[in-house]
Design a protein around this motif. Structure first.
Motif, PDB file in Angstrom:
ATOM      1  N   ASN A  45     -22.417 -26.307 -22.415  1.00 28.28           N
ATOM      2  CA  ASN A  45     -22.230 -26.332 -20.962  1.00 28.28           C
ATOM      3  C   ASN A  45     -21.457 -27.390 -20.543  1.00 28.28           C
ATOM      4  O   ASN A  45     -20.850 -27.617 -19.456  1.00 28.28           O
ATOM      5  N   ALA A  50     -17.269 -20.041 -16.882  1.00 31.88           N
ATOM      6  CA  ALA A  50     -17.920 -18.851 -16.092  1.00 31.88           C
ATOM      7  C   ALA A  50     -19.036 -18.253 -17.120  1.00 31.88           C
ATOM      8  O   ALA A  50     -18.982 -18.352 -18.114  1.00 31.88           O
ATOM      9  N   HIS A  51     -19.629 -17.233 -16.452  1.00 30.80           N
ATOM     10  CA  HIS A  51     -20.642 -16.463 -17.140  1.00 30.80           C
ATOM     11  C   HIS A  51     -20.531 -15.065 -16.612  1.00 30.80           C
ATOM     12  O   HIS A  51     -20.670 -14.870 -15.294  1.00 30.80           O
ATOM     13  N   GLU A  73     -20.160 -14.999 -12.453  1.00 31.47           N
ATOM     14  CA  GLU A  73     -20.145 -16.261 -11.835  1.00 31.47           C
ATOM     15  C   GLU A  73     -19.609 -17.472 -12.289  1.00 31.47           C
ATOM     16  O   GLU A  73     -19.437 -17.391 -13.488  1.00 31.47           O
ATOM     17  N   LYS A  74     -18.781 -18.088 -11.838  1.00 29.90           N
ATOM     18  CA  LYS A  74     -17.933 -19.205 -12.052  1.00 29.90           C
ATOM     19  C   LYS A  74     -19.098 -20.299 -12.282  1.00 29.90           C
ATOM     20  O   LYS A  74     -20.053 -20.415 -11.477  1.00 29.90           O
ATOM     21  N   LEU A  75     -18.872 -21.299 -13.174  1.00 29.79           N
ATOM     22  CA  LEU A  75     -19.884 -22.304 -13.611  1.00 29.79           C
ATOM     23  C   LEU A  75     -19.070 -23.610 -13.457  1.00 29.79           C
ATOM     24  O   LEU A  75     -18.071 -23.672 -14.067  1.00 29.79           O
ATOM     25  N   GLU A  78     -21.299 -29.168 -17.003  1.00 33.65           N
ATOM     26  CA  GLU A  78     -22.408 -30.515 -16.675  1.00 33.65           C
ATOM     27  C   GLU A  78     -22.625 -31.207 -18.014  1.00 33.65           C
ATOM     28  O   GLU A  78     -22.662 -30.271 -19.008  1.00 33.65           O
ATOM     29  N   ARG A  83     -28.364 -25.739 -20.148  1.00 30.26           N
ATOM     30  CA  ARG A  83     -28.417 -24.923 -18.647  1.00 30.26           C
ATOM     31  C   ARG A  83     -29.496 -23.936 -18.928  1.00 30.26           C
ATOM     32  O   ARG A  83     -29.190 -23.122 -19.808  1.00 30.26           O
ATOM     33  N   LEU A  85     -31.192 -20.587 -16.887  1.00 33.62           N
ATOM     34  CA  LEU A  85     -30.876 -19.632 -15.754  1.00 33.62           C
ATOM     35  C   LEU A  85     -31.703 -18.666 -15.663  1.00 33.62           C
ATOM     36  O   LEU A  85     -31.883 -17.993 -16.792  1.00 33.62           O
ATOM     37  N   VAL A 111     -20.517 -16.195 -22.242  1.00 35.14           N
ATOM     38  CA  VAL A 111     -20.096 -17.335 -21.366  1.00 35.14           C
ATOM     39  C   VAL A 111     -18.790 -17.560 -22.043  1.00 35.14           C
ATOM     40  O   VAL A 111     -18.385 -17.670 -23.138  1.00 35.14           O
TER      41      VAL A 111
END
Length: 134
Positions: A45, A50-51, A73-75, A78, A83, A85, A111
């Motif tokens: 993370n 992205a994932h 989705e781009k992430l 952190e 994470r 979700l 991922v």
């Protein structure tokens, strides 16, 4: 639980449209959603970009694929935090199956973290097509 360097899809299941109630029987063509619980370990993370989630609905009775959707989705990275979700994918497009057909959801999850890609797969419990939903 995903390890520090891991990322994985933990669970995938069909739900009634717009809810969290699992589908066990569904009339042909009825819109529904698929929920995927995913987890990204804290070390991954920190470098995540992205994932992607690919979801297909298979008709086990006829060995065919009824529908498929992709979620991407781009992430933002952190630090020092894993994470978790819950991703929702809509299946609102028309689909058809016969009464008594057995369906299942299959999904792959990827991922991307820098130069690394981590992939995993999951499948749902089977559910049945029925014009009479109980």
């Amino acid at each position: 639980m995903a390890g520090s360097l891991d990322a994985e899809i933990k669970l995938v299941y069909p739900v009634d449209d717009g809810t969290f109630f699992t589908v066990d029987s569904i009339p042909s063509g009825t819109p529904f959603d698929v929920i995927a619980n995913v987890e990204i370990g804290d070390a991954t993370n920190q470098n995540v970009d992205a994932h992607d989630l690919w979801v297909s609905v298979r008709n086990l009775s006829k060995s065919t694929t009824l529908a498929g959707q992709r979620f991407s989705e781009k992430l933002a990275a952190e630090k020092n935090r894993k994470r978790r979700l819950e991703l929702r994918v809509d299946f609102d497009d028309p689909w058809t199956a016969d009464d008594g057909d057995i369906l299942e959801v299959v999904a792959s999850y990827r991922v991307i973290a820098g130069a690394n890609s981590i992939v995993s797969v999951a499948r749902s419990l089977p559910f049945v097509v029925s014009s009479e939903v109980f």
